[in-house]
Design an enzyme around this catalytic site. Structure first.
Site, PDB file in Angstrom:
ATOM      1  N   LYS A 119     -44.602  24.686  35.295  1.00 40.21           N
ATOM      2  CA  LYS A 119     -43.290  25.088  34.810  1.00 40.21           C
ATOM      3  C   LYS A 119     -42.965  24.401  33.481  1.00 40.21           C
ATOM      4  CE  LYS A 119     -38.760  24.354  34.350  1.00 40.21           C
ATOM      5  NZ  LYS A 119     -38.074  23.177  33.774  1.00 40.21           N
ATOM      6  N   ASP A 137     -38.944  28.341  37.579  1.00 41.60           N
ATOM      7  CA  ASP A 137     -38.101  27.257  38.059  1.00 41.60           C
ATOM      8  C   ASP A 137     -37.302  27.789  39.247  1.00 41.60           C
ATOM      9  OD1 ASP A 137     -35.764  28.669  37.084  1.00 41.60           O
ATOM     10  OD2 ASP A 137     -36.374  27.992  35.104  1.00 41.60           O
TER      11      ASP A 137
END
Length: 215
Positions: A119, A137
């Site tokens: 991420k 996320d």
DNA sequence: ATCCCGAGGG
DNA sequence: CCCTCTGGAT
């Protein structure tokens, strides 16, 4: 998903025309630090601690030589403060030693840094290196799931599978745009609790509409 | 699967 | 009290 993801993105891009970052930063190094600190805490909280942090440690070399105790104090409010302080200090040292003091620009090199997973690496690639990335996320995963782009497994949503499913549903040229728009929609309307389904412009395309308890 | 860990909302 | 907030490492 009931409709086309690309059409939903077109609608969201009119709703959220500007594509600003919510983390304050000036350089790739600062964004790297801010992203690591953003784990499990709000960007507003990160933005409160980063001015003093960037002022005290303006570059990787300075951060690599920081005193652990001082660093922990500066990042305390972001939570996980011992782990985060250690990660950004060790990452800074690696950037100095292995990458000539510059933040690297590939997924492999970025994720080799402590505290940097897919991420966070995706954020760096998309923001600083012009790359395309599905940035998964908590917001993105929730919205993608509600739309019906991906399914939950035994342990809920798996970020790797969410990334794979959304990537397969979209041309690579729109990956970063999709990341930005679903994230933005998640934080502005498609909340985890009491999402604003009744005024949602893509409700017609959403498998979860209306979410129980929605407003 | 569990730990790291503070802060705010409902 | 429980959930959520831009996760990652073990």
């Amino acid at each position: 998903m009931r409709g086309s993801l690309e059409r939903a993105l077109d609608t969201l891009s009119r709703l959220y025309p500007e594509r600003k970052s919510f983390l304050d930063y000036e350089t790739p190094f600062q964004l790297l630090v801010a992203v690591v600190l953003s784990a499990q805490c709000t960007d507003a909280c990160v933005n409160e601690v980063t001015p003093a942090l960037f002022s005290a440690y303006p570059d990787p070399a300075a951060l690599a030589n920081a005193s652990p105790a001082e660093l922990e104090a500066l990042v305390f409010r972001t939570g996980f403060y011992r782990t985060k302080a250690r990660h950004i200090r060790e990452a800074a040292a690696i950037i100095v030693e292995r990458f000539g003091g510059k933040v690297p620009g590939t997924m492999e090199d970025l994720t080799s840094l402590p505290g940097v997973g897919r991420k966070s690496a995706g954020v760096l690639l998309a923001r600083c290196f012009g790359g395309q990335a599905i940035i998964v996320d908590t917001h993105f995963a929730r919205v993608a799931w509600r739309l019906g782009l991906t399914a939950k497994g035994k342990n809920g949503l798996n970020p790797i599978l969410v990334e794979r499913d959304v990537a397969a549903a979209l041309p690579k040229g729109r990956w970063t745009e999709c990341s930005d728009l679903l994230n933005r929609h998640g934080r502005e309307a498609c909340f985890a609790r009491k999402p604003r389904c009744l005024s949602c412009p893509i409700a017609a395309e959403c498998d979860a509409f209306p979410v129980p308890g929605a407003v």
